[in-house]
Write an enzyme that holds these catalytic residues in place. Structure first.
Site, mmCIF file in Angstrom:
data_model
loop_
_atom_site.group_PDB
_atom_site.id
_atom_site.type_symbol
_atom_site.label_atom_id
_atom_site.label_comp_id
_atom_site.label_asym_id
_atom_site.label_seq_id
_atom_site.Cartn_x
_atom_site.Cartn_y
_atom_site.Cartn_z
ATOM 1 N N GLY A 125 0.908 -0.841 -0.319
ATOM 2 C CA GLY A 125 0.298 0.293 0.218
ATOM 3 C C GLY A 125 0.496 1.212 0.067
ATOM 4 O O GLY A 125 2.152 0.519 0.181
ATOM 5 N N GLY A 128 3.775 5.101 4.692
ATOM 6 C CA GLY A 128 3.291 5.794 6.321
ATOM 7 C C GLY A 128 1.316 5.156 6.147
ATOM 8 O O GLY A 128 1.164 6.187 7.738
ATOM 9 N N GLY A 130 1.387 2.726 7.685
ATOM 10 C CA GLY A 130 1.869 1.086 9.605
ATOM 11 C C GLY A 130 1.480 0.189 8.871
ATOM 12 O O GLY A 130 1.720 -0.980 10.130
ATOM 13 N N LYS A 131 2.654 -0.289 7.642
ATOM 14 C CA LYS A 131 2.640 -1.639 7.663
ATOM 15 C C LYS A 131 4.098 -1.989 8.151
ATOM 16 O O LYS A 131 3.729 -2.973 8.882
ATOM 17 C CB LYS A 131 3.468 -1.601 6.297
ATOM 18 C CG LYS A 131 2.270 -1.516 5.109
ATOM 19 C CD LYS A 131 3.036 -1.875 3.722
ATOM 20 C CE LYS A 131 3.729 -0.231 2.959
ATOM 21 N NZ LYS A 131 3.102 0.743 3.051
ATOM 22 N N THR A 132 5.259 -1.383 8.897
ATOM 23 C CA THR A 132 5.867 -1.854 9.867
ATOM 24 C C THR A 132 6.013 -1.838 11.071
ATOM 25 O O THR A 132 6.042 -2.547 11.579
ATOM 26 C CB THR A 132 7.413 -0.657 9.530
ATOM 27 O OG1 THR A 132 7.725 -0.429 7.987
ATOM 28 C CG2 THR A 132 7.791 -0.967 10.405
ATOM 29 N N HIS A 346 -4.370 33.062 -10.285
ATOM 30 C CA HIS A 346 -4.276 30.788 -9.863
ATOM 31 C C HIS A 346 -5.272 30.967 -9.418
ATOM 32 O O HIS A 346 -5.860 29.497 -9.929
ATOM 33 C CB HIS A 346 -2.698 31.329 -10.036
ATOM 34 C CG HIS A 346 -2.812 29.540 -10.473
ATOM 35 N ND1 HIS A 346 -1.839 29.962 -11.739
ATOM 36 C CD2 HIS A 346 -2.447 28.870 -9.717
ATOM 37 C CE1 HIS A 346 -1.786 27.888 -11.383
ATOM 38 N NE2 HIS A 346 -2.333 27.703 -10.813
ATOM 39 N N GLU A 347 -5.008 31.349 -8.127
ATOM 40 C CA GLU A 347 -5.279 30.381 -7.051
ATOM 41 C C GLU A 347 -6.786 30.411 -6.315
ATOM 42 O O GLU A 347 -7.097 29.664 -6.460
ATOM 43 C CB GLU A 347 -4.426 30.774 -5.575
ATOM 44 C CG GLU A 347 -3.296 30.632 -5.424
ATOM 45 C CD GLU A 347 -3.313 29.068 -5.227
ATOM 46 O OE1 GLU A 347 -3.901 28.445 -5.520
ATOM 47 O OE2 GLU A 347 -1.847 28.455 -6.237
ATOM 48 N N HIS A 350 -8.632 28.649 -9.128
ATOM 49 C CA HIS A 350 -8.917 27.357 -8.423
ATOM 50 C C HIS A 350 -10.071 26.501 -7.864
ATOM 51 O O HIS A 350 -10.919 26.303 -7.967
ATOM 52 C CB HIS A 350 -7.516 26.657 -7.944
ATOM 53 C CG HIS A 350 -6.483 25.936 -8.634
ATOM 54 N ND1 HIS A 350 -6.485 25.530 -9.132
ATOM 55 C CD2 HIS A 350 -4.944 26.512 -8.581
ATOM 56 C CE1 HIS A 350 -5.085 25.198 -10.500
ATOM 57 N NE2 HIS A 350 -4.318 25.628 -9.519
#
Length: 512
Positions: A125, A128, A130-132, A346-347, A350
């Site tokens: 996946g 960050g 949570g695999k470890t 620009h913002e 968006h």
């Protein structure tokens, strides 16, 4: 003794060569013709043998200089203090892990049913998630030895070193059994094999496959191998088959409920102000991983200390979220007034298109420069979405292209500020064409092997879809130019706008 004999023979041949050269110059024949030929052949053999031994000696010296890595691996054999109760937001995955833990602790009841413990568990996946932590929690829950290794540790430029280290890893695991081997970033050694059968990568992977097949221990000595990767798609199929990695468990970014649970774990021992709402923070951290949430909580605590507060406030969490997502704010910015005005439009582009098309729930707009950008729109969502229609994705592309479109409408030219926007929009369009079958090329996908013969078709289709989205975005902004200008001017003046302020501006200036 052999070395002395070799050098004596070499010296003899050299001496004979000198005599032979002297005889040719003086026209004196010391040896018959046949004898000279035999001596020449012997000299050639001795010479090449000397080169071979010299090269072998250098190679052995180089191989001897390879770090043995034994000490570092030994230091990584440890007892984990993490328990499954310390892992939040992964309830379904924890049930699978709890079953493995119960097997390790109570193997007899499973043996009576004829059940076998999975030899390998592959956790895959995004980074960050949570695999470890899960692997460590399994070791802590079962109180077994926890041997940690990284896929890159096995890779060296010398052929055979990686395979040797894999053997050493499993030998150490047998000594410490029952134990858990955790190989992080397993794709470094488990990637699909190439045609070079004797390459270091192939030999290392072959040794890993052999070890996973070969170890047989008594029932009370259990070894569980856990691998972690972000790229399961590049792993060799032989590694993924049952009997090696029996269980494949996907661990994705947490949903809102899971994010709230993760926040509870990380804020458990921290003094929070009464106004702090974990529910609101969970909404604002939409799309972030568990590692991001941990970083946000820690950053909020640091901000509270920096401001001499006794409790962590909601403002600290809001600022921490912005810092983690957008980067560090630049206090001494050298942005010119002209550039600041361009960024404002620009913002504003968006935000306006995103709001009109209902793409995002906008939390905040800012043109305060950060370490990552000159401005940003902070989005939040109260719902987690897993399925997207073709229309959803096209609207998202339009909101991404709205910044550049706003620049073209107001200033008559475009800037380099849309670089990241174009990358994101292109990724979505290519995914629609190559992965989701959402284009005029039909209900089909284009995998790696199919790309080469279809690149021209894919590029033409991507350009057509991108141009269509851009034209629609220009039309929306031109129809609502007054609203765009009002948002940009307010943003230029105050540098930030909240979601509520944006809604008010749109309500008062929208084209009807």
């Amino acid at each position: 003794m052999k070395k002395r004999l070799f050098y004596a023979l070499l010296f003899l041949c050299t001496a004979i060569s000198i005599v032979e050269i002297y005889s040719i110059e003086k026209k004196v024949i010391f040896f018959p013709f046949l004898t000279r030929k035999i001596l020449a052949i012997c000299m050639t053999i001795v010479f090449f043998q000397f080169l071979y031994l010299f090269g072998k000696k250098d190679a052995s010296k180089a191989y001897a200089n390879v770090p043995k890595n034994e000490k570092s691996n030994e230091n990584q054999s440890l007892k984990s203090s993490v328990k499954l109760a310390d892992v939040a937001g992964l309830e379904e995955v924890k049930e699978e892990i709890m079953e493995i833990a119960d097997f390790i602790k109570h193997a007899e009841k499973y043996k009576k049913m004829g059940a076998k413990i999975p030899k390998g568990i592959l956790l895959y996946g995004p980074p960050g998630t949570g695999k470890t932590l899960l692997a460590s929690a399994l070791a802590g829950e079962t109180n077994t030895a926890f041997i940690v290794a990284s896929g890159s540790e096995f890779m060296e430029k010398y052929v055979g070193v990686g395979a040797k280290r894999v053997r050493e890893l499993f030998e150490r695991a047998k000594e410490k059994a029952p134990c858990i081997i955790f190989i992080d970033e397993i794709d470094a050694i488990g990637a699909k094999r190439n045609e070079e059968g004797q390459s270091e990568c192939n030999q290392t992977l072959n040794q890993l496959l052999t070890e996973m097949d070969g170890f047989k221990l008594e029932d009370e000595k259990i070894i569980v191998i856990i691998g972690a990767t972000n790229r399961i798609d590049i792993l060799d199929t032989a590694l993924l088959r049952p009997g090696r990695f029996d269980k494949h468990i996907y661990i994705g970014n947490p949903n809102k409920i899971a994010r709230k649970q993760i926040l509870k774990v990380h804020t458990k021992n921290k003094p929070l102000s009464k106004e702090v709402s974990l529910e609101k923070i969970a909404v604002k951290t939409h799309g972030l991983s568990g590692a991001h949430i941990s970083s946000i909580v820690n950053e909020a605590a640091l901000l509270a200390v920096r401001n001499n507060r006794e409790h962590i406030t909601q403002l600290d969490f809001d600022n921490a979220i912005e810092r983690v997502i957008a980067g560090l704010k630049m206090k001494n910015s050298t942005v010119s007034e002209k550039e600041k005005k361009i960024v404002s439009f620009h913002e504003a582009g968006h935000a306006l298109v995103g709001k009109l098309l209902n793409v995002h729930t906008i939390e905040k707009i800012s043109i305060i420069p950060t370490s990552q950008s000159l401005g940003y729109v902070l989005n939040a969502s109260s719902e987690d979405q897993y399925l997207y229609t073709k229309n959803d994705l096209l609207k998202r592309v339009q909101s991404i292209l709205a910044g550049r479109a706003a620049e073209e409408i107001i200033f008559g030219e475009i800037t380099t500020g849309a670089k990241d926007d174009l990358n994101k929009a292109t990724d979505i369009i290519l995914s629609m064409i190559c992965e989701y079958g959402m284009s005029d090329l039909g209900n089909r996908t284009f995998h790696t092997k199919m790309l080469y013969g279809n690149m021209e078709k894919i590029n033409n289709e991507a350009k057509k879809m991108m141009d269509h989205c851009y034209e629609d975005t220009l039309r929306i902004l031109k129809e609502n130019k007054a609203c765009l200008t009002a948002i940009a001017e307010q943003l230029f003046k105050n540098e930030t706008l909240s979601g509520d302020e944006l809604n008010n501006l749109i309500e008062n200036n929208i084209h009807r």
